[in-house]
Design an enzyme around this catalytic site. Structure first.
Site, PDB file in Angstrom:
ATOM      1  N   TYR A  52      32.983  -7.833 -25.963  1.00 57.34           N
ATOM      2  CA  TYR A  52      33.761  -6.827 -26.692  1.00 57.34           C
ATOM      3  C   TYR A  52      34.751  -7.484 -27.640  1.00 57.34           C
ATOM      4  CZ  TYR A  52      37.140  -3.214 -27.797  1.00 57.34           C
ATOM      5  OH  TYR A  52      37.972  -2.359 -28.483  1.00 57.34           O
ATOM      6  N   GLY A  59      36.715   0.322 -29.653  1.00 58.50           N
ATOM      7  CA  GLY A  59      36.890   1.660 -29.117  1.00 58.50           C
ATOM      8  C   GLY A  59      35.541   2.281 -28.772  1.00 58.50           C
ATOM      9  N   ASN A 194      45.975  -5.927 -30.590  1.00 63.72           N
ATOM     10  CA  ASN A 194      45.895  -5.371 -29.240  1.00 63.72           C
ATOM     11  C   ASN A 194      47.106  -5.845 -28.444  1.00 63.72           C
ATOM     12  OD1 ASN A 194      42.692  -4.989 -27.528  1.00 63.72           O
ATOM     13  ND2 ASN A 194      44.069  -3.513 -28.381  1.00 63.72           N
TER      14      ASN A 194
END
Length: 506
Positions: A52, A59, A194
């Site tokens: 990821y 998302g 993030n």
């Protein structure tokens, strides 16, 4: 120089970086850890593993695989598309704190960025090239995506930065200093945005301002206590020891110490048996707010040294796992707690203002006016204080009780922590103004009583404050006085020497 390691940064050090412009350096061992985690990311790209944020979308697009030739382009697209912040920019000091905190988090060596990226963040801080970051647009989970994207734009030569107090395009500032934009590589865009650094940076500034205000409110309350010939018995150490809260005991001791030697302070039964709560309960209320601020400090210092991006590279690269450290709930709750604590300092201060100006509650000239009737004196000062504390009550509504799903319900619970931090900042600013109003009124009331009768500490406070605002000899535009004293409170640490007094004998 302050050395950043990824795990040892304190609020005291942040204060030096932000307010004293102290330079930062990167710990060599932390830079080695950054290199190791980067090697893992580059290995993932070479081997074509699906991870990821490295070679997938984000998302709800996490199941979309990205071709190896596009993994760098993916990061730039991420930053540009997520730079959706709106509203007034964060204060410059908050944006600077965001850069420091993002750098410190990456130095934990679990984010997979290149050393050149963390070195550029260091240079932005040391060279005072501070991103202009819009303050609205973060949900406080998945990180502060929109604000941090505006920070990340600066690394690639886009967006705007502060040049002194003015703002300029980043590319123009880079050209002027011979700096080249970075090209983001695999995972680096995601690693930059993030995180909880916007809410935490705002929280850091909130804490530093509120911590100073906590000290000042005890001094100002002590002047009010003397001006109203308050009863010192309520501050007897045994009363506060009987309850047991250390912060309450500290406030009571501070009030006793500040008022030591005062000829205005009274004893129980001399003029009245009891004072109103806004005087009698200063230790209980101020002390409880100090307790809350201690909680906030603890959470901030943990978050300042936390890895909050996703995924994390753990076990020396053996494990790359997605989690949720970007969720801002710990800071969201801390900011909401801070809002209530600081709002209460303003609440009780406004009630003391009312006792200073209301002729039905004291024996001073009505509204402290030099000519009651012809001149209104401090009448509307209390109105303004009342307006500010009422506004604080609406701002103090907890932001963290709200959540709106995002990213097609993949991100179905968010913290709203950045909203809470922004509202806490406004509450702190409002509280400063309320305390300034109380000080204006207490200074005037003290002059009616006789400054020479006050304690030495209060005489010192009076002398220093009177260099900022003059006595009320005639009605004037008191907005200027409020602004002047608020600025003085912002700049001034109340650290005049005190001699500790363990008894209540004056």
């Amino acid at each position: 120089m302050i050395e950043l390691t990824g795990s040892t940064l304190t609020l005291k050090e942040m204060k030096r970086i932000l307010f004293d412009k102290e330079k930062i350096v990167i710990a060599p061992r932390s830079l080695e850890n950054v290199k190791k985690s980067r090697d893992v990311v580059e290995g993932i790209v070479r081997e074509g593993k699906t991870v990821y944020g490295i070679n997938t979308g984000f998302g709800k697009f996490s199941d979309v695989r990205i071709h190896e030739k596009d993994v760098n382009k993916l990061q730039l697209h991420l930053i540009r598309s997520h730079a959706c912040g709106v509203g007034e920019p964060f204060p410059k000091l908050v944006s600077k704190a965001m850069v420091v905190l993002r750098l410190n988090a990456l130095l934990k060596g679990v984010s997979g960025v290149r050393p050149c990226l963390v070195e550029r963040l260091r240079d932005l801080v040391n060279e005072e090239i501070i991103p202009v970051v819009p303050s609205q647009g973060s949900l406080g989970a998945s990180g502060d995506l929109a604000p941090l994207s505006h920070l990340a734009l600066v690394l690639v030569g886009e967006g705007e930065v502060y040049d002194g107090e003015a703002t300029k395009p980043t590319a123009e500032v880079y050209d002027g200093r011979g700096m080249a934009p970075l090209e983001l590589k695999a995972k680096e865009g995601l690693a930059l945005i993030n995180g909880t650094q916007a809410m935490t940076a705002m929280g850091v500034l909130n804490y530093l301002k509120a911590d100073q205000l906590m000290e000042q409110c005890d001094w100002i309350a002590a002047m009010t206590l003397e001006s109203l010939e308050g009863i010192i018995d309520a501050f007897h150490p045994a009363i506060h020891e009987a309850r047991g809260y250390p912060e309450q005991m500290e406030v009571a001791e501070r009030i006793r110490t500040i008022t030591k030697g005062s000829k205005l302070i009274t004893r129980q039964g001399e003029k009245r048996v009891q004072d109103a709560y806004s005087l009698r309960c200063i230790p209980q209320v101020h002390g409880a707010s100090r307790q809350s601020l201690s909680y906030v400090k603890e959470k901030l210092e943990i978050e300042m040294n936390a890895a909050t991006d996703n995924p994390l590279i753990l076990d020396d690269g053996a494990t790359v796992v997605s989690g949720g450290n970007f969720h801002g709930q710990p800071i969201a709750l801390a900011m909401d707690f801070m809002k209530i604590a600081v709002a209460e300092l303003a609440n009780i201060s406004e009630r003391r203002v009312e006792r200073l100006v209301n002729p039905q509650l004291n024996d001073l000239p009505g509204f402290l006016s030099p000519d009651p009737g012809l001149q209104s004196g401090a009448m509307i000062l209390q109105y303004t204080a009342a307006s500010l504390v009422s506004e604080n009550k609406t701002l103090a509504h907890p932001a963290s009780v709200d959540s709106i799903p995002s990213s097609a319900n993949q991100e179905d619970h968010v913290s709203m922590g950045t909203i809470g931090a922004r509202h806490a900042y406004q509450i702190v600013l409002n509280a400063q103004k309320v305390l300034a109003i109380e000080l204006i009124c207490a200074l005037q009331a003290l002059e009616y009583r006789g400054v020479d009768k006050a304690s030495k500490a209060i005489q010192d406070l009076h002398q220093n404050a009177r260099t900022v605002v003059a006595s009320m000899e005639e009605d004037r535009v008191f907005a200027r006085d409020i602004d002047a004293l608020t600025g003085w409170l912002e700049r001034t640490a109340f650290q005049w020497e005190l001699t500790k007094n363990e008894s209540i004998t004056n």
